[in-house]
Scaffold this motif. Structure first.
Motif, PDB file in Angstrom:
ATOM      1  N   ARG A 105      64.952  66.573  76.790  1.00 14.98           N
ATOM      2  CA  ARG A 105      64.102  67.768  76.920  1.00 14.98           C
ATOM      3  C   ARG A 105      62.661  67.545  76.491  1.00 14.98           C
ATOM      4  O   ARG A 105      61.784  68.319  76.875  1.00 14.98           O
ATOM      5  N   TYR A 106      62.408  66.500  75.698  1.00 12.05           N
ATOM      6  CA  TYR A 106      61.071  66.336  75.139  1.00 12.05           C
ATOM      7  C   TYR A 106      60.590  64.890  75.234  1.00 12.05           C
ATOM      8  O   TYR A 106      61.372  63.963  75.433  1.00 12.05           O
ATOM      9  N   GLY A 107      59.275  64.743  75.069  1.00  7.70           N
ATOM     10  CA  GLY A 107      58.668  63.426  74.947  1.00  7.70           C
ATOM     11  C   GLY A 107      58.700  62.589  76.210  1.00  7.70           C
ATOM     12  O   GLY A 107      58.934  63.091  77.316  1.00  7.70           O
ATOM     13  N   GLY A 179      59.470  71.345  63.372  1.00  6.09           N
ATOM     14  CA  GLY A 179      60.680  71.386  62.562  1.00  6.09           C
ATOM     15  C   GLY A 179      61.946  70.987  63.287  1.00  6.09           C
ATOM     16  O   GLY A 179      63.015  70.935  62.668  1.00  6.09           O
ATOM     17  N   VAL A 180      61.845  70.711  64.584  1.00  2.99           N
ATOM     18  CA  VAL A 180      63.022  70.319  65.360  1.00  2.99           C
ATOM     19  C   VAL A 180      63.114  68.802  65.392  1.00  2.99           C
ATOM     20  O   VAL A 180      62.149  68.125  65.741  1.00  2.99           O
ATOM     21  N   ARG A 181      64.263  68.283  65.013  1.00  4.26           N
ATOM     22  CA  ARG A 181      64.461  66.840  65.007  1.00  4.26           C
ATOM     23  C   ARG A 181      64.926  66.385  66.394  1.00  4.26           C
ATOM     24  O   ARG A 181      65.853  66.946  66.975  1.00  4.26           O
ATOM     25  N   VAL A 182      64.241  65.351  66.896  1.00  3.38           N
ATOM     26  CA  VAL A 182      64.520  64.872  68.249  1.00  3.38           C
ATOM     27  C   VAL A 182      64.746  63.365  68.226  1.00  3.38           C
ATOM     28  O   VAL A 182      64.021  62.629  67.565  1.00  3.38           O
ATOM     29  N   GLU A 183      65.760  62.923  68.950  1.00  2.61           N
ATOM     30  CA  GLU A 183      66.015  61.499  69.148  1.00  2.61           C
ATOM     31  C   GLU A 183      66.237  61.248  70.629  1.00  2.61           C
ATOM     32  O   GLU A 183      67.059  61.924  71.252  1.00  2.61           O
TER      33      GLU A 183
END
Length: 197
Positions: A105-107, A179-183
């Motif tokens: 969803r990100y990056g 504050g959301v952790r993303v991997e």
């Protein structure tokens, strides 16, 4: 008739895929599974061949004939990813495999995902329009380019929109909320603390 052919091809495609995955994970027949998977494009080729024969028999060309041709284009563009998606879910549900990961969803991972989708759409549109164009000379005069004109616009617009969306993600990558952790582009849920004995 062409509507019946499209419905039969759609049902047959999913039946063959289900049999292939069942043979692989439930019966452990990998060679049989591979042979069935190879047979998936045959379903689309058969539908396209029957579509041409239907036109050559004197049927009036319509958007339904173009839709039948689009099945082969969709299978070439999206088929491998769809088979991989079904494989992951079947493995998890029936063979104890890991849970399938959601799309990032990100990056940069989300950007790469959007470009993969755009690539599939472009390939699908290009193959579909090629097959639709070939309906004209193969139909023995039953089909004309004007009959399928709207398909060139619709598929062309769909491909362009997908490329633009992917380009926007390249310029403005989607960042996760604070504050959301993303991997690897996916949200990682915090682990609950172990209960004290």
């Amino acid at each position: 008739m062409i509507v019946t052919l499209i419905a039969a091809a759609e049902i047959s495609w999913w039946i063959v895929l289900g049999l292939a995955l069942s043979a692989r994970y439930l019966l452990r027949w990998r060679r049989t599974s591979t042979a069935l998977l190879v047979g998936l494009p045959v379903v689309d080729l058969a539908l396209y061949t029957l579509t041409v024969l239907n036109l050559r028999s004197g049927a009036e060309a319509s958007w339904m004939h173009a839709l039948a041709a689009s099945y082969a284009g969709f299978s070439i563009g999206y088929g491998p990813s769809l088979v991989a998606w079904a494989d992951r879910h079947f493995l998890h549900r029936f063979a104890g495999g890991p849970a399938p990961l959601p799309s990032p969803r990100y990056g940069p991972e989300r950007t790469a995902h959007e470009w993969r989708v755009a690539g599939r759409t472009v390939v699908s549109a290009a193959v579909t329009l090629t097959l639709i164009t070939l309906l004209v000379p193969l139909s023995a005069g039953s089909a004309h380019f004007g009959t399928f004109a709207q398909w060139y616009w619709k598929l062309g617009i769909a491909a362009v929109v997908n490329v633009i969306v992917a380009g926007c993600y390249s310029i403005w990558p989607k960042e996760p909320p604070a504050g959301v952790r993303v991997e690897h582009g996916r949200v990682v849920e915090p682990k609950e603390p172990a209960e004290k004995a």
